[in-house]
Design a protein around this motif. Structure first.
Motif, PDB file in Angstrom:
ATOM      1  N   ILE A 244       0.846  -1.197   0.000  1.00 23.64           N
ATOM      2  CA  ILE A 244       0.000   0.000   0.000  1.00 23.64           C
ATOM      3  C   ILE A 244       0.880   1.245   0.000  1.00 23.64           C
ATOM      4  O   ILE A 244       0.708   2.158  -0.820  1.00 23.64           O
ATOM      5  N   ALA A 247       2.852   1.533  -3.301  1.00 22.84           N
ATOM      6  CA  ALA A 247       2.059   2.064  -4.422  1.00 22.84           C
ATOM      7  C   ALA A 247       1.898   3.575  -4.263  1.00 22.84           C
ATOM      8  O   ALA A 247       2.012   4.338  -5.232  1.00 22.84           O
ATOM      9  N   PHE A 254      -3.667   2.011  -4.944  1.00 23.38           N
ATOM     10  CA  PHE A 254      -3.340   0.622  -4.610  1.00 23.38           C
ATOM     11  C   PHE A 254      -4.202  -0.409  -5.341  1.00 23.38           C
ATOM     12  O   PHE A 254      -3.685  -1.362  -5.931  1.00 23.38           O
TER      13      PHE A 254
END
Ligand SMILES: Nc1ncnc2c1ncn2[C@@H]1O[C@H](COP(=O)(O)OP(=O)(O)O)[C@@H](O)[C@H]1O
Ligand SMILES: [Mg+2]
Length: 284
Positions: A244, A247, A254
């Motif tokens: 998460i 990203a 995400f």
């Protein structure tokens, strides 16, 4: 709206007018959902941005209002750091993000991510009321509101201005302290006449990618207890996933980057459950 409102709402008449305009603007929105917690750092913004994107992926017309004036971060989660709002004679136009998600956030009005916004309660309330009175959302199926931590001015103002909110999604994380704080936010929602749709437990567990073994680094689960205490339901358990943040760092949302991850699948199920709860016929 100016970047910095110079004063609070000056009279009951002015407030009444702005609220009237806001309600008129919001009349083209079918369902309004509040994502709250009372607690910071549990993942309200992660859940509200990803849930918005997931609903958009299912072809709903979705808007997202970031009500966290001091800590707004929806732009980062959506990879929209370079965007800004623009206004014309139809009002303020939301930033159109991935999958046509329409987003309004204070972060689109400030110069850089680390510019602090130092406003007291009345100014925050004014900013929220003004924004809602001016934003041209167009027709939406869902408007999600990403709330700041706590149950202060922003939450009270939104409950008052938006009104007619279909429900609140309360985000919690494991850990003893979270239970009491999230409980306060749930009580706030209920006392403001906002039904509780259910609880999302974020950062619930970590699944070792090598062995599949589950670990609980944040401690005791709080989702089930909260659901039971408030006579509600646990809507989803979202795992801790280091991808998460990775990203985020690349400016990629995400769930679009890792659609097959367990966290993305939990978000997809959450979206399906919310749609079924919100769109069920009145007599079901
Ligand atoms: N399930 C998760 N796994 C790993 N990191 C997460 C998860 N959920 C959120 N995060 C990260 O935790 C931080 C706080 O999340 P955020 O959504 O901003 O919390 P809040 O809005 O409640 O303050 C962010 O950096 C976010 O990327
Ligand atoms: Mg947040």
């Amino acid at each position: 709206m100016s970047q910095e409102p110079s004063r609070g709402i000056s009279s009951a008449g002015e407030l009444f007018t702005l609220i009237g305009e806001a309600k008129q603007r919001l009349s083209s929105v079918k369902h309004k959902l509040m994502v709250l917690s009372g607690k910071g750092g549990v993942g309200k913004t992660f859940v509200s941005t990803m849930l918005s994107l997931e609903l958009a992926r299912r072809s709903y017309r979705v808007g997202l209002f970031d009500a966290d004036i001091h800590g707004s971060s929806t732009n980062v989660m959506l990879g929209l750091q370079k965007s800004s709002l623009y206004a014309d004679n139809e009002g303020i136009h939301p930033v159109e993000g991935p999958l046509k998600l329409k987003t309004v956030s204070m972060s689109f009005l400030i110069e850089s991510l680390d510019t602090p916004i130092i406003w007291r309660g009345p100014l925050k309330s004014r900013a929220i009321v003004e924004l809602f009175s001016m934003v041209n959302w167009g027709d939406l199926d869902y408007l999600l509101m990403d709330m700041p931590p706590g149950t202060g001015d922003e939450a009270i103002t939104i409950a008052q201005v938006v009104g007619d909110i279909d429900g609140a999604v309360a985000v919690t994380a494991p850990g003893l302290m979270n239970e009491a704080v999230v409980s306060r936010a749930i009580k706030f929602a209920k006392s403001s006449g906002i039904p509780l749709l259910g609880i999302v437990e974020n950062m619930s567990y970590y699944k070792c990618p090598l062995t599949g073994e589950l670990h609980y680094p944040l401690g005791r689960s709080t989702g089930e207890q909260l659901a039971k205490k408030h006579n509600s339901r646990l809507l989803a358990r979202i795992p801790l996933d280091p991808s998460i943040d990775e990203a985020l760092a690349r400016g990629r949302p995400f769930i679009l980057e890792y659609p097959d991850s367990e966290a993305s699948k939990a978000i997809a199920e959450l979206a399906a459950t919310i749609v079924s709860l919100v769109e069920k016929p009145a007599n079901a």
